[in-house]
Design a protein around this motif. Sequence first.
Motif, mmCIF file in Angstrom:
data_model
loop_
_atom_site.group_PDB
_atom_site.id
_atom_site.type_symbol
_atom_site.label_atom_id
_atom_site.label_comp_id
_atom_site.label_asym_id
_atom_site.label_seq_id
_atom_site.Cartn_x
_atom_site.Cartn_y
_atom_site.Cartn_z
ATOM 1 N N ALA A 97 0.971 -2.875 -14.902
ATOM 2 C CA ALA A 97 1.641 -3.701 -13.896
ATOM 3 C C ALA A 97 0.618 -4.357 -12.994
ATOM 4 O O ALA A 97 -0.483 -3.821 -12.790
ATOM 5 C CB ALA A 97 2.604 -2.836 -13.077
ATOM 6 N N ALA A 98 0.995 -5.508 -12.439
ATOM 7 C CA ALA A 98 0.123 -6.251 -11.532
ATOM 8 C C ALA A 98 0.851 -6.507 -10.218
ATOM 9 O O ALA A 98 2.050 -6.822 -10.213
ATOM 10 C CB ALA A 98 -0.285 -7.584 -12.162
ATOM 11 N N ARG A 99 0.096 -6.393 -9.124
ATOM 12 C CA ARG A 99 0.668 -6.617 -7.802
ATOM 13 C C ARG A 99 -0.083 -7.707 -7.080
ATOM 14 O O ARG A 99 -1.323 -7.657 -6.964
ATOM 15 C CB ARG A 99 0.607 -5.328 -6.980
ATOM 16 C CG ARG A 99 1.480 -5.368 -5.731
ATOM 17 C CD ARG A 99 1.075 -4.335 -4.727
ATOM 18 N NE ARG A 99 -0.149 -4.725 -4.023
ATOM 19 C CZ ARG A 99 -0.645 -4.039 -3.008
ATOM 20 N NH1 ARG A 99 -0.067 -2.932 -2.615
ATOM 21 N NH2 ARG A 99 -1.748 -4.436 -2.415
ATOM 22 N N SER A 100 0.655 -8.666 -6.570
ATOM 23 C CA SER A 100 0.069 -9.742 -5.765
ATOM 24 C C SER A 100 -0.122 -9.227 -4.338
ATOM 25 O O SER A 100 0.230 -8.102 -4.025
ATOM 26 C CB SER A 100 1.008 -10.950 -5.754
ATOM 27 O OG SER A 100 1.346 -11.345 -7.063
ATOM 28 N N GLY A 101 -0.651 -10.079 -3.482
ATOM 29 C CA GLY A 101 -0.797 -9.691 -2.087
ATOM 30 C C GLY A 101 -2.167 -9.134 -1.791
ATOM 31 O O GLY A 101 -3.165 -9.654 -2.286
ATOM 32 N N ASN A 102 -2.221 -8.085 -1.029
ATOM 33 C CA ASN A 102 -3.486 -7.512 -0.589
ATOM 34 C C ASN A 102 -4.200 -6.845 -1.761
ATOM 35 O O ASN A 102 -3.911 -5.710 -2.123
ATOM 36 C CB ASN A 102 -3.239 -6.500 0.522
ATOM 37 C CG ASN A 102 -4.539 -5.985 1.115
ATOM 38 O OD1 ASN A 102 -5.630 -6.281 0.612
ATOM 39 N ND2 ASN A 102 -4.446 -5.222 2.176
ATOM 40 N N TYR A 103 -5.159 -7.557 -2.354
ATOM 41 C CA TYR A 103 -5.818 -7.044 -3.558
ATOM 42 C C TYR A 103 -6.819 -5.943 -3.236
ATOM 43 O O TYR A 103 -7.325 -5.277 -4.135
ATOM 44 C CB TYR A 103 -6.531 -8.176 -4.298
ATOM 45 C CG TYR A 103 -7.675 -8.800 -3.530
ATOM 46 C CD1 TYR A 103 -7.463 -9.877 -2.687
ATOM 47 C CD2 TYR A 103 -8.961 -8.311 -3.663
ATOM 48 C CE1 TYR A 103 -8.513 -10.447 -1.981
ATOM 49 C CE2 TYR A 103 -10.015 -8.883 -2.964
ATOM 50 C CZ TYR A 103 -9.785 -9.941 -2.122
ATOM 51 O OH TYR A 103 -10.826 -10.508 -1.423
ATOM 52 N N ASP A 111 7.674 -0.329 -6.774
ATOM 53 C CA ASP A 111 8.473 -1.453 -6.266
ATOM 54 C C ASP A 111 7.606 -2.582 -5.720
ATOM 55 O O ASP A 111 8.103 -3.682 -5.477
ATOM 56 C CB ASP A 111 9.437 -0.966 -5.193
ATOM 57 C CG ASP A 111 10.497 -0.039 -5.752
ATOM 58 O OD1 ASP A 111 10.991 0.811 -4.996
ATOM 59 O OD2 ASP A 111 10.821 -0.167 -6.950
ATOM 60 N N GLU A 112 6.330 -2.302 -5.493
ATOM 61 C CA GLU A 112 5.436 -3.333 -4.963
ATOM 62 C C GLU A 112 4.824 -4.190 -6.071
ATOM 63 O O GLU A 112 4.176 -5.186 -5.787
ATOM 64 C CB GLU A 112 4.316 -2.681 -4.144
ATOM 65 C CG GLU A 112 4.818 -2.017 -2.869
ATOM 66 C CD GLU A 112 3.676 -1.472 -2.033
ATOM 67 O OE1 GLU A 112 2.494 -1.709 -2.390
ATOM 68 O OE2 GLU A 112 3.941 -0.800 -1.020
ATOM 69 N N TYR A 113 5.020 -3.808 -7.317
ATOM 70 C CA TYR A 113 4.398 -4.535 -8.420
ATOM 71 C C TYR A 113 5.300 -5.671 -8.886
ATOM 72 O O TYR A 113 6.515 -5.503 -9.036
ATOM 73 C CB TYR A 113 4.065 -3.569 -9.565
ATOM 74 C CG TYR A 113 2.877 -2.714 -9.212
ATOM 75 C CD1 TYR A 113 3.012 -1.604 -8.381
ATOM 76 C CD2 TYR A 113 1.600 -3.036 -9.670
ATOM 77 C CE1 TYR A 113 1.914 -0.845 -8.019
ATOM 78 C CE2 TYR A 113 0.494 -2.283 -9.321
ATOM 79 C CZ TYR A 113 0.657 -1.191 -8.492
ATOM 80 O OH TYR A 113 -0.430 -0.431 -8.132
ATOM 81 N N ASP A 114 4.669 -6.818 -9.126
ATOM 82 C CA ASP A 114 5.416 -8.040 -9.425
ATOM 83 C C ASP A 114 5.575 -8.312 -10.910
ATOM 84 O O ASP A 114 6.540 -8.945 -11.330
ATOM 85 C CB ASP A 114 4.689 -9.231 -8.794
ATOM 86 C CG ASP A 114 4.491 -9.041 -7.302
ATOM 87 O OD1 ASP A 114 3.330 -8.878 -6.864
ATOM 88 O OD2 ASP A 114 5.511 -9.046 -6.577
#
Length: 126
Positions: A97-103, A111-114
């Motif tokens: 999974a990948a999450r945008s925002g504060n890398y 739930d934070e993963y886009d």
Amino acid sequence: QVQLVESGGGLVQAGGSLRLSCAASGLTFSSHVMGWFRQAPGKEREFVAAISGLGVTVYYAYSVKGRFTISRDNAKNTVYLQMNSLKPEDTAVYYCAARSGNYRLASRNRDEYDYWGQGTQVAVSS
């Protein structure tokens, strides 16, 4: 269009090792936190490991700490999960999974993963 493609799953005996890979496209890879999650039959998807955009911060689930290692190669847009000393309870479908925002800050919260991959099956026999 963002795509995450996992590979490297399979069947292994207890005590063995596997290395999962996740190739990403359609996103600025180094600007995304990357995570690995897993889901066993009849159970909720659970956090396994995460790594910040530049690889400075890593988190592990307690159940895998000391056995699994997450890493990333930003030049190849790929994140890895080296799994050693595998146990039957590690059997699951593993998702990238990948999450945008504060890398800069890795996250354990699914739930934070886009973006999510399709998953790769890992089966560990006793």
